[in-house]
Design a protein around this motif. Structure first.
Motif, PDB file in Angstrom:
ATOM      1  N   GLU A 450       0.813  -1.210   0.000  1.00  0.00           N
ATOM      2  CA  GLU A 450       0.000   0.000   0.000  1.00  0.00           C
ATOM      3  C   GLU A 450       0.850   1.265   0.000  1.00  0.00           C
ATOM      4  O   GLU A 450       0.384   2.344  -0.388  1.00  0.00           O
ATOM      5  CB  GLU A 450      -0.931   0.021   1.222  1.00  0.00           C
ATOM      6  N   TYR A 453       0.871   3.079  -3.362  1.00  0.00           N
ATOM      7  CA  TYR A 453      -0.364   3.476  -4.036  1.00  0.00           C
ATOM      8  C   TYR A 453      -0.340   4.926  -4.521  1.00  0.00           C
ATOM      9  O   TYR A 453      -0.783   5.221  -5.625  1.00  0.00           O
ATOM     10  CB  TYR A 453      -1.561   3.260  -3.109  1.00  0.00           C
ATOM     11  N   TYR A 478       0.288   5.878   2.600  1.00  0.00           N
ATOM     12  CA  TYR A 478       0.007   5.388   1.255  1.00  0.00           C
ATOM     13  C   TYR A 478       0.999   5.913   0.213  1.00  0.00           C
ATOM     14  O   TYR A 478       0.776   5.759  -0.980  1.00  0.00           O
ATOM     15  CB  TYR A 478      -1.418   5.735   0.848  1.00  0.00           C
ATOM     16  N   ALA A 532      -6.235   3.887  -6.768  1.00  0.00           N
ATOM     17  CA  ALA A 532      -4.978   3.142  -6.735  1.00  0.00           C
ATOM     18  C   ALA A 532      -5.216   1.678  -6.398  1.00  0.00           C
ATOM     19  O   ALA A 532      -4.556   0.773  -6.945  1.00  0.00           O
ATOM     20  CB  ALA A 532      -4.016   3.767  -5.727  1.00  0.00           C
ATOM     21  N   GLU A 533      -6.160   1.421  -5.482  1.00  0.00           N
ATOM     22  CA  GLU A 533      -6.478   0.029  -5.125  1.00  0.00           C
ATOM     23  C   GLU A 533      -7.066  -0.724  -6.313  1.00  0.00           C
ATOM     24  O   GLU A 533      -6.755  -1.897  -6.535  1.00  0.00           O
ATOM     25  CB  GLU A 533      -7.440   0.009  -3.940  1.00  0.00           C
ATOM     26  N   ALA A 536      -4.255  -1.500  -8.604  1.00  0.00           N
ATOM     27  CA  ALA A 536      -3.419  -2.553  -8.029  1.00  0.00           C
ATOM     28  C   ALA A 536      -4.106  -3.915  -8.124  1.00  0.00           C
ATOM     29  O   ALA A 536      -3.459  -4.930  -8.421  1.00  0.00           O
ATOM     30  CB  ALA A 536      -3.085  -2.221  -6.580  1.00  0.00           C
TER      31      ALA A 536
END
Length: 576
Positions: A450, A453, A478, A532-533, A536
């Motif tokens: 994380e 991110y 983050y 960003a998650e 990812a």
């Protein structure tokens, strides 16, 4: 024999020859004039108004047509006989295919091939230095086909890699079957070096070592004939065939390079039919044979160790890296030949590569698309993986110009974490391990995924209220960069005093940077984290799917039986 008898014999033979000549002339006249006679006969019997003129016109039409036909027939029969067959040039002779079932007679120097044996000789293999060669070609016949890619790996018997060399070769014209195997198109060969330049550096690279190939006869045949065409003497070395060695010493189902690489490493090669990838695989096979044999292996003839030939000028290379297993800069750097030989490369392409590199890793991670783009541009640079790694280190040094030479333990935990993440993103595994050891020594946990991110987010957070402090800590956790001074790269300013007139607030208003309350800034931050998650997760999904397909291929292919060592090696010709 009396003179009168001689005269009678001479006169009779002369008269016989004269009759023969007259007969041949009459036959030629009849053969050439019969269309004229046929034309005149037709004109007379058609009842022409002027028979004399009609006979002449129709007769000559028939005659000229016949003579034109004879001329074309003679030219078509004589020209091929007197054309290429009369040529004795090196290229014409080399490209002439031998009749079906007839082995072509070669007049070029050959590289001898020794065997690896368990019988004790004066030439132990454990003391040798080896060079593995692998070629990709336009076809399977060395007399008419050409080399389109070459890969070399030089190493010692203990497994230490000394040098690597690889390049495409400007020999277009691969057959459809060959392209289906090596995937090299003629367009890929644009800008690649000529075979003459490649062979000079190749033979210098090989000299002083034992030449190794998996199916030595194939590689040796193409190398020898290519050298003969180019007028370059082959190196004075001895070769070894790992395929022949496997067949002679092992009992198993398959001895192909992929199967033997699986036996040697426990993994399946993912870079088949790239010259460098196959050369690296053959290296592992030979090392496995040397280290796992029931007794030490020896050469059946003396290796020709000599001083390596000096390389006065390295050729311009056009590398085709082995396929990337995952989106990783470390994988990209490792896929190019690792060599300390200095190569100038293309300065413009190198500069474009630097710019793309900066754009790709600014967020601390690399997507498959970015890795693919970097790979294509890295090929255009004309440099090796070692030089690319130096470019990556220079990018890291420029990012941490003020801290790279100082004590890293004295830096803040955030700065050390940034140094680690950038080193890892650039594929500098040794440097990342070095930074991580400092982090571990300072009792700091290794950065989590994380922490990457928000590597591309730069914000400013002003104030010391509990809400602002929590926002700052969340942004740092983050990976967001916290700006001390507000510049145009800052995306927003979070503050509890939006009407303040200090330098940070004034700069934000001047540059039209949004000034947010902590609540609005927290919402912006949460939105960036969610985006960003998602990215990812998508990237991890691609990697998981690739890994699943890879595991499935390994499970299916692992049905092959693993070979075992024979009690004694086979004698005689075992092929390979």
């Amino acid at each position: 024999v009396s003179p009168s008898t001689s005269r009678r014999r001479h006169s009779s033979s002369s008269s016989g020859r004269g009759g023969t000549v007259i007969l041949l002339l009459a036959s030629a006249i009849c053969a050439s004039a019969w269309p004229w006679w046929c034309g005149t006969y037709i004109a007379v019997h058609m009842g022409a108004g002027n028979p004399s003129t009609a006979r002449s016109v129709v007769g000559w039409v028939f005659e000229l047509s016949w003579l034109a036909f004879l001329t074309v027939a003679v030219v078509g029969w004589v020209v091929p006989k007197s054309g290429p067959s009369a040529s004795n040039s090196t290229t014409d002779v080399a490209e002439r295919r031998a009749p079906l079932g007839v082995q072509p007679r070669r007049r070029h120097p050959r590289i001898p091939c020794a065997r690896l044996t368990r019988s004790v000789t004066a030439y132990p293999a454990a003391q040798a230095t080896f060079t593995v060669v692998d070629l990709e070609t336009t076809g399977l016949d060395p007399d008419i086909d050409r080399i389109v890619e070459i890969g070399l790996v030089k190493f010692s018997a203990d497994g230490r890699t000394i040098d690597e060399f690889a390049t495409l070769v400007n020999n277009p014209g691969s057959s459809r079957e060959a392209i289906g195997v090596h995937r090299i198109l003629d367009s890929d060969l644009a800008g690649a070096p000529r075979i003459e330049d490649v062979l000079r550096e190749t033979f210098s690279f090989i000299s002083g070592t034992v030449l190794v190939a998996h199916n030595f006869a194939f590689e040796e045949g193409f190398l020898s004939i290519a050298a003969w065409r180019a007028g370059i003497p082959p190196p004075d070395v001895v070769g070894v065939c790992t395929l022949e060695t496997c067949r002679r010493h092992l009992d198993g189902r398959a001895f192909s390079l992929p199967a033997m690489y699986k036996t040697a490493t426990g993994e399946w090669a993912h870079d088949r039919h790239t010259a460098l990838g196959d050369a690296r695989a053959a290296k592992e096979v030979l090392l496995w044979l040397l280290h796992r044999a029931p007794s030490p292996l020896y050469f059946t003839q003396a290796p020709r160790y000599g001083a390596p030939s000096p390389v006065l000028d390295t050729c311009q290379i056009s590398c085709r890296p082995v396929p990337l297993v995952r989106a990783s800069m470390a994988e990209l750097l490792a896929s190019f030949p690792q060599s300390t030989r200095t190569r100038r490369g293309d300065p413009r392409a190198i500069q474009r590569y630097r710019r793309l590199l900066d754009d790709s890793v600014h967020d601390g991670r690399l997507t498959m698309q970015e890795a693919s783009d970097l790979t294509r541009l890295a090929i255009a640079t004309g440099v090796t993986g070692t030089r690319l790694r130096q470019i990556h280190r220079q990018a890291w040094d420029a990012t941490f110009a003020d801290e790279k030479d100082g004590p890293w333990a004295a830096l803040t935990p955030l700065r050390r974490r940034e140094m680690y993440l950038v080193a890892e993103a650039l594929g500098l595994t040794d440097l990342a391990s070095e930074v991580n050891s400092v982090i571990a020594a300072c009792s700091e946990p290794e950065p989590s995924p994380e922490a990457r991110y928000l590597r591309g987010l730069r914000v400013a957070i002003a104030g010391e209220d509990p809400e602002v402090v929590a926002l700052r800590e969340r942004a740092e956790a983050y990976g967001a960069k916290l700006a001390v001074n507000v510049t145009k790269t800052v995306q927003w300013l979070a503050t509890t005093t939006p009407e303040a007139d200090d330098s940070r607030h004034s700069s934000a208003r001047k540059l039209s940077i949004p000034i947010l309350t902590p609540a609005h800034a927290s919402a912006r931050l949460d939105e960036a984290i969610r985006d960003a998650e998602i990215k990812a997760c998508e990237r991890q999904r691609e990697l998981d799917e690739f890994a699943a397909r890879r595991r499935q291929r390994e499970i299916e292919a692992d049905a092959y039986w693993r070979p075992v060592w024979r009690r004694s090696e086979l004698a005689g010709d075992v092929g390979g």
